[in-house]
Design an enzyme around this catalytic site. Structure first.
Site, mmCIF file in Angstrom:
data_model
loop_
_atom_site.group_PDB
_atom_site.id
_atom_site.type_symbol
_atom_site.label_atom_id
_atom_site.label_comp_id
_atom_site.label_asym_id
_atom_site.label_seq_id
_atom_site.Cartn_x
_atom_site.Cartn_y
_atom_site.Cartn_z
ATOM 1 N N LYS A 113 -0.036 -13.891 2.342
ATOM 2 C CA LYS A 113 -0.528 -13.378 1.066
ATOM 3 C C LYS A 113 -1.590 -14.291 0.439
ATOM 4 C CE LYS A 113 2.713 -10.037 0.772
ATOM 5 N NZ LYS A 113 3.634 -10.260 1.877
HETATM 6 C C1 LIG Z 1 4.291 -9.279 2.679
HETATM 7 C C2 LIG Z 1 4.755 -9.710 3.986
HETATM 8 C C3 LIG Z 1 4.819 -8.822 5.074
HETATM 9 C C4 LIG Z 1 4.485 -7.358 4.932
HETATM 10 O O1 LIG Z 1 3.121 -7.141 4.637
HETATM 11 P P1 LIG Z 1 2.643 -5.742 4.046
HETATM 12 O O2 LIG Z 1 1.198 -5.919 3.731
HETATM 13 O O3 LIG Z 1 3.475 -5.509 2.817
HETATM 14 O O4 LIG Z 1 2.897 -4.713 5.078
HETATM 15 C C5 LIG Z 1 5.186 -9.322 6.311
HETATM 16 N N1 LIG Z 1 5.525 -10.624 6.471
HETATM 17 C C6 LIG Z 1 5.483 -11.496 5.453
HETATM 18 C C7 LIG Z 1 5.890 -12.912 5.699
HETATM 19 C C8 LIG Z 1 5.085 -11.085 4.180
HETATM 20 O O5 LIG Z 1 5.041 -11.962 3.172
#
Ligand SMILES: *Cc1c(COP(=O)(O)O)cnc(C)c1O
Length: 502
Positions: A113
């Site tokens: 993120k």
């Molecule tokens: C947010 C997240 C996901 C999922 O990503 P999306 O964009 O919501 O599909 C997968 N793995 C981790 C570690 C995340 O933080």
């Protein structure tokens, strides 16, 4: 470039406004009128560029009303070695001739993120300044664990902004929780909500839909915006790393320009994999987009049958950031599956909110299945994937990426497909130290339930240093203790901003 909502084309919004608003006022999501395509010549040119230059180039295609010098400033402020522990920012690691891991967790919160949320605050502040906006921005976040912390780090002490994060009280990992409740900064609030991620996300959506609450906040000098992946500004930086990873494969001679590749993405809200889909539309030769889910396999069923049904048991898994039954970004893909017919999208979304399910037609399903393949891993399979990957390659996966690895194996077995593949790694294994250790040593050997305490142990067992952002967590003071029900979220917001009569 102009944007419109997935639920109607009467809006024509420039990109700065899209970044400021987060979601469209009609409840839909913003998308550009056309996804720009990169010519072969442009892609060749980008091969020789640094990560920064690649980001600026892609951003300038989508954010056409931002002056280029502003974009350059934003990109350098976001991606630098004070914030990221790897100077390549999104390095590609080769596991074998066919399999490459795109590591997206070298940022300040150790999950992918950061790639978007380190950049978004700068894009937002620039938009506010360039449009002479007088009001500040309240950024509301519902988090399944990683978005919250990444938004807090991205926005902390950014003038003119205030971040409010809602996380599910029992739905995040121990380290994710400590990361959030110890957050420093003068403009941040972190609140636990009883229930799962969908409760927190529905509560935030209800706040966005409440016009009178919005007006009260405006009277206090703020407008509301979102840092969830429903904000278009989250998706563009994610599109970049797919393009960049493919360019890196070309550069190192691992792939040819016309050679198709597969991409595997551990998926929750459908944001990250949607970015890969847009990278394909822009010119990256992706053969299949492989959607990997945990036991909350609503997307697996959808891609295999065309029925999206959230009326099912909710599982709390060891990959908590994917414990999601309403994948908000699917709405953007539906728009394409419906051949850009927003009436259809509106009906499906209404059915989802009224009944909890919708079914697309055969035409849409064929289109969906020509691009995507889907599978899932339960917790046992996830732990096995961590163990077998470590045994085979000496490479450590976090549980989310391990879900992806399991589904990759499943895909290859079932289809015989042997295209070179990029597996997207979404979090550092240290962020989930307890489960990773249980995978390596067996659960009997790991009796300590305190993930913070287990960081040292994992560091010793795997002979890897603890990532600096996690190393000092145990000494931090808890600053955020509020817990509420979903029904109280509006009231909490009213208290934070001292609104009357809400
Ligand atoms: C947010 C997240 C996901 C999922 O990503 P999306 O964009 O919501 O599909 C997968 N793995 C981790 C570690 C995340 O933080």
């Amino acid at each position: 470039m102009l944007y419109h909502s997935t639920r109607g084309k009467d809006l024509q919004i420039p990109s700065m406004e899209v970044i400021k608003q987060g979601t469209a006022p009609d409840g839909g999501l913003y998308i550009p009128y056309k996804i720009p395509e990169l010519s072969v010549v442009e892609l060749k040119e980008m091969k020789g560029m640094t990560y920064h230059e690649r980001v600026v180039r892609i951003l300038s295609l989508f954010l056409t009303d931002y002056p280029e010098e502003d974009l350059i400033d934003c990109v350098h402020a976001a991606y630098n070695t004070n914030k990221f522990t790897n100077p390549e920012f999104a390095p590609v690691v080769k596991l074998d001739e066919n399999l490459f891991v795109l590591e997206l967790w070298h940022g300040p919160t150790c999950a992918f993120k950061d790639m978007a949320l380190q950049l978004l605050p700068h894009m937002l502040i620039t938009a506010l300044e360039r449009t002479d906006e007088e009001s500040g921005v309240v950024v509301l976040v519902a988090t399944s664990g990683d978005t919250g912390k990444a938004a807090l780090e991205g926005f902390k002490d950014v003038p003119g902004t205030h971040v409010v994060v809602f996380y599910p009280n029992q739905g995040v990992s121990a380290i994710q929780k400590i990361q959030m409740i110890t957050q420093e900064g003068s403009n941040v609030d972190v609140i636990a909500v009883e229930g799962n991620f969908d409760s927190a996300q529905s509560g935030v959506k209800a706040i966005f839909a409440d016009e009178s609450l919005k007006r009260s906040i405006e009277r206090k000098g703020y407008r509301l915006s979102s840092a969830n992946s429903i904000n278009w500004g989250r998706l563009i930086p994610q599109v970049v790393y797919y393009i960049s990873a493919w360019l890196d494969l070309l550069k190192t001679g691992e792939a040819e320009e016309d050679q198709l590749i597969d991409v595997v993405v551990p998926t929750g809200n459908f944001g990250n994999i949607l970015a890969a889909y847009y990278a394909k539309k822009m010119g990256v030769p992706i053969h299949r987009l492989i959607c990997a889910s945990n036991s909350n396999n609503v997307l697996t069923d959808f891609i295999n049958t065309g029925l999206y049904n959230r009326n099912r048991k909710f599982y709390k898994t060891i990959s908590p950031s994917m414990d999601i039954l309403i994948s908000s970004n699917m709405e953007r893909l539906l728009f394409d599956l419906a051949d850009r017919d927003f009436e259809k999208v509106r009906v499906w979304m209404e059915e989802l909110s009224l009944n909890g399910y919708y079914a697309i037609d055969d035409y849409g399903l064929n289109k969906l299945r020509s691009e995507f393949w889907a599978g899932y891993a339960d917790d046992v399979q996830t732990l096995q994937a961590i163990r077998s990957t470590y045994d085979a390659y000496g490479y450590l996966l976090d549980p989310h990426t391990a879900v992806g690895m399991h589904v990759y194996d499943q895909y290859r077995r079932q289809t015989g497909d042997d295209h070179k593949t990029i597996l997207v790694s979404t979090a550092s294994p240290f962020k989930f130290a307890g489960d990773v250790l249980r995978a390596l040593l067996g659960s009997v050997a790991v009796t300590d339930t305190d993930d913070i305490g287990l960081l040292d142990k994992l560091s010793r067992v795997a002979n890897m240093p603890i990532p600096p952002p996690l190393a000092n967590l145990k000494d931090k003071r808890v600053r955020h203790k509020t817990v509420c029900q979903q029904s109280q979220m509006k009231k909490i917001l009213a208290d934070i901003f001292q609104l009357n009569g809400v």
